[in-house]
Every structure is written in structure tokens, then in C-alpha cells.
Design a protein around this motif. Structure first.
Motif, short mmCIF file in Angstrom:
data_model
loop_
_atom_site.label_atom_id
_atom_site.label_comp_id
_atom_site.label_asym_id
_atom_site.label_seq_id
_atom_site.Cartn_x
_atom_site.Cartn_y
_atom_site.Cartn_z
N ALA A 68 -5.95 4.13 8.83
CA ALA A 68 -7.11 3.35 9.23
C ALA A 68 -7.02 1.89 8.78
N LEU A 69 -6.19 1.62 7.78
CA LEU A 69 -6.08 0.26 7.24
C LEU A 69 -5.04 -0.59 7.97
N TYR A 70 -4.08 0.07 8.60
CA TYR A 70 -2.99 -0.63 9.28
C TYR A 70 -2.99 -0.27 10.77
N GLY A 71 -2.82 -1.27 11.60
CA GLY A 71 -2.77 -1.03 13.04
C GLY A 71 -1.57 -0.23 13.46
N LYS A 72 -0.46 -0.42 12.74
CA LYS A 72 0.77 0.31 13.05
C LYS A 72 1.51 0.60 11.77
N LEU A 73 1.86 1.87 11.57
CA LEU A 73 2.61 2.30 10.40
C LEU A 73 3.99 2.81 10.83
N PRO A 74 5.00 2.64 9.96
CA PRO A 74 6.32 3.18 10.28
C PRO A 74 6.45 4.67 9.98
N TYR A 75 5.36 5.29 9.59
CA TYR A 75 5.34 6.73 9.35
C TYR A 75 3.96 7.24 9.75
N ASP A 76 3.86 8.53 10.03
CA ASP A 76 2.59 9.18 10.34
C ASP A 76 2.37 10.26 9.29
N PRO A 77 1.48 10.03 8.33
CA PRO A 77 1.33 11.01 7.26
C PRO A 77 0.90 12.39 7.75
N ASP A 78 0.15 12.43 8.84
CA ASP A 78 -0.32 13.72 9.36
C ASP A 78 0.82 14.53 9.97
N GLY A 136 0.80 -1.21 0.00
CA GLY A 136 0.00 0.00 0.00
C GLY A 136 0.83 1.26 0.00
N ALA A 137 1.98 1.23 -0.65
CA ALA A 137 2.91 2.36 -0.73
C ALA A 137 3.50 2.71 0.63
N VAL A 138 3.45 1.78 1.57
CA VAL A 138 4.01 2.04 2.91
C VAL A 138 5.52 2.20 2.83
N LEU A 139 6.19 1.35 2.05
CA LEU A 139 7.65 1.41 1.94
C LEU A 139 8.09 2.76 1.39
N ALA A 140 7.46 3.20 0.32
CA ALA A 140 7.81 4.49 -0.29
C ALA A 140 7.54 5.63 0.68
N SER A 141 6.42 5.56 1.35
CA SER A 141 6.04 6.63 2.28
C SER A 141 7.02 6.72 3.44
#
Length: 326
Positions: A106-116, A75-80
Motif C-alpha cells: 500500500a505504501l509503494y506503487g510498484k514493488l519488485p516482490y509480492d509478499p502475498d 522499507g526493507a524492500v531490498l531484503a524482501s
């Protein structure tokens, strides 16, 4: 914060964008080497195609060719994450869309980045109107027919992927209009449209870039477009509001973001050159032919738009219980 009325007013011709470039503070030494634009999807897809096309216009104006780097995955998590953790110097940029900027928290319980927190707007590329379509030989002629048929049996509808803007837009439309339909996810819009043509799926929620050629050639019938106004490329397809369905507005969209803390001068220069690229006659002709709508937003306008998107779509994703990390 931009409301939908503000958004509609903002989608004016980008031909005015190029005239404002000289007024923007650019900084004496930026850039002094090629910027890198990271795309979270494979080469050849819509995001990659638009990034490379825009970069080809921006490069000569910046004085350095922009490097488009594909980092697909999750879901473009790596790029983000790559861009969010990079030095905020204007040289590492992220191709953004509904997914990696709005949906992922909202789709992932934990992300390695915070877009906000970790990313800030540079410029807007465009939004892609979404259509509900059926085959031209379908007995369903209108959205009213579609809804009436759903009372007897829920029709199937295809979308390019689970949790795509198309999928979520259809779920929103179902709630607004009060009907049921069964989701069939595909790997991309073209695959969904191929199965529509073959009769495997009864309808598809598709974006303008993929769907307009089918509508234009009479290979699909549009029942509704989920935008404030009819598309110039498919003027016979009514909006949801015209059909008495309020607040049923949804788009796919693309933009450019940078790490938070990037110098304002670099962001201003990038915004100017992105808007100028989108205003180039060749670009205008291409996006207009596909029904894509664009506007020369400032970084502040883009950030406000994203904040509004967050308040609409994150609660719906959580209500639907969609997760991509389970």
C-alpha cells in the motif's frame, strides 16, 4: 483466519513449544550448510538484535550457525526482494514485520516482490504492544484528558517513523476515539522518547521494547495500551477497550518467512527450532522483561494472521494517502 480473540488465546506461554520438536518431519539431509537470514534494517537495530539472538539459539540445534545478513534499504524492500527471488530451498530466509509484509504493497506503487505471492510463513517471533505515553509531569493524566485537550489544540505525538506500526496505530486510535493529533516522525523510538523527555514533543506512540523501561522507571506516563489485555510489565496502563474505545488493537510484530515453494520439511524444521529458541529460558526472560508477547504458531497460523493484518492496515494506509515512493 485468526480473529483477535483467537490471537489473544494463542499468546500463551511458549514453554510448551520445545516438546513438539521430535514430532515434526525434518528431512534426512536438510540442512547440509548454514541457512542465511536476511534482515532489511541496519546492524544494531531491534530487528537485527532479535534476529541475531534467535539465530544464536537456532544454530546449534540445526547443526550449522545461521548467517544473519543485513540488507537495509527502502522499507526493507531490498531484503524482501532478495529473499523472494532466491531459490526456495530453505537456506534463504527473511526477517519480516508489519512493514515489509503488510504495509509495503500500500505504501509503494510498484514493488519488485509480492509478499502475498512470493513469501510464506515459517514462524512467529513476537508482537510488541504499543503505548501512548506523556511525560510524568504532564497535566494530561488520562486518555480522556488527552482527548479533551485536543478539542482546544491538537497535541503533537512522536513515532519512530512515517508509516511505522506506531504511526498507523495512532491514526487508527484517532479515528476510533474521535480526536486530532499532529504526527512528528523520528528516526527510531529512542529519538522520539528523548524529545518527549525534553519537551519538544507532547506525547509518543511507542512500543513496549523501547517504552517499558521509561514506564517502569517513572520517566513516562502511559495513557493507553493498544492491546486486548493490560501488559504485565505496565499493569497500571488501561486498554482502549477498558476506556470504551472498541476495536483499537494494534501491535508491532516480527516473524520469519521463506520463499514460496520452500519444501514443507524445511519449513517444519525451521518452525520447530524457532519455537524452541523462543521457549528457551534465557529468551523467555528477555522478551517477558520487555513486555513482548510470543506464541508457538504453526506456519499456517502465521499466514492466516498476516492475511488478517492485510485486510485491516492496507485500506487505512490508502485512506491516509501515505506513500513512500513519491
Amino acid at each position: 483466519m485468526l480473529g483477535r480473540r483467537d490471537l489473544a488465546r494463542g499468546l500463551v506461554s511458549v514453554a510448551l513449544a520445545g516438546a513438539s520438536g521430535a514430532a515434526v518431519a525434518q528431512g534426512a539431509s536438510w540442512p547440509d550448510h548454514p541457512p542465511r537470514w536476511v534482515v532489511g534494517y541496519p546492524p544494531g537495530g531491534p530487528s537485527d538484535t532479535f534476529a541475531r539472538l534467535i539465530a544464536s539459539f537456532m544454530g546449534p540445534r540445526l547443526g550449522f550457525n545461521m548467517v544473519v545478513e543485513n540488507r537495509p534499504g527502502g522499507g526493507a524492500v531490498l531484503a524482501s526482494e532478495t529473499v523472494a527471488r532466491s531459490m526456495p530451498d530453505g537456506y534463504t530466509l527473511l526477517h519480516t514485520d508489519n512493514g515489509n509484509l503488510v504495509y509495503n504493497p500500500a505504501l509503494y506503487g510498484k514493488l519488485p516482490y509480492d509478499p502475498d505471492r512470493d513469501l510464506t510463513g515459517v514462524g512467529f517471533i513476537g508482537r510488541f504492544p504499543l503505548f501512548l505515553v506523556v511525560r510524568p509531569d504532564s497535566p494530561v493524566k488520562t486518555l480522556a484528558d488527552y482527548i479533551a485537550a485536543s478539542k482546544q489544540r491538537a497535541p503533537t505525538y512522536g513515532s519512530p517513523a512515517v508509516a511505522s506500526p506506531h504511526h498507523l496505530a495512532m491514526e487508527m486510535l484517532k479515528r476510533r476515539a474521535g480526536f486530532e493529533a499532529t504526527h512528528v516522525p523520528y528516526r527510531g523510538g529512542p529519538a522520539a522518547m528523548q524529545d518527549l523527555m525534553s519537551g519538544t514533543v507532547e506525547s509518543v506512540l511507542i512500543d513496549c521494547a523501547t517504552g517499558i523501561p521509561f514506564l517502569r522507571d517513572g520517566k513516562a506516563r502511559g495513557l493507553v495500551v493498544l492491546s486486548e489485555a493490560r501488559s504485565a510489565q505496565a499493569p497500571d496502563v488501561p486498554t482502549a477497550a477498558e476506556l470504551g474505545i472498541a476495536d483499537a488493537v494494534a501491535f508491532g510484530w516480527q516473524a520469519m518467512h521463506a520463499p514460496t515453494g520452500t519444501p514443507e520439511a524445511a519449513i517444519a524444521r525451521l518452525n520447530t527450532e524457532l519455537n524452541a529458541a523462543m521457549a528457551a529460558p534465557e529468551m523467555l526472560a528477555r522478551v517477558a522483561g520487555l513486555g513482548i508477547e510470543t506464541a508457538p504458531w504453526t506456519p499456517a497460523q502465521l499466514n492466516s494472521f498476516v492475511a488478517t493484518e492485510n485486510t485491516q492496515w492496507r485500506p487505512l494506509i490508502r485512506e491516509l494517502g501515505i506513500r513512500l515512493d513519491s
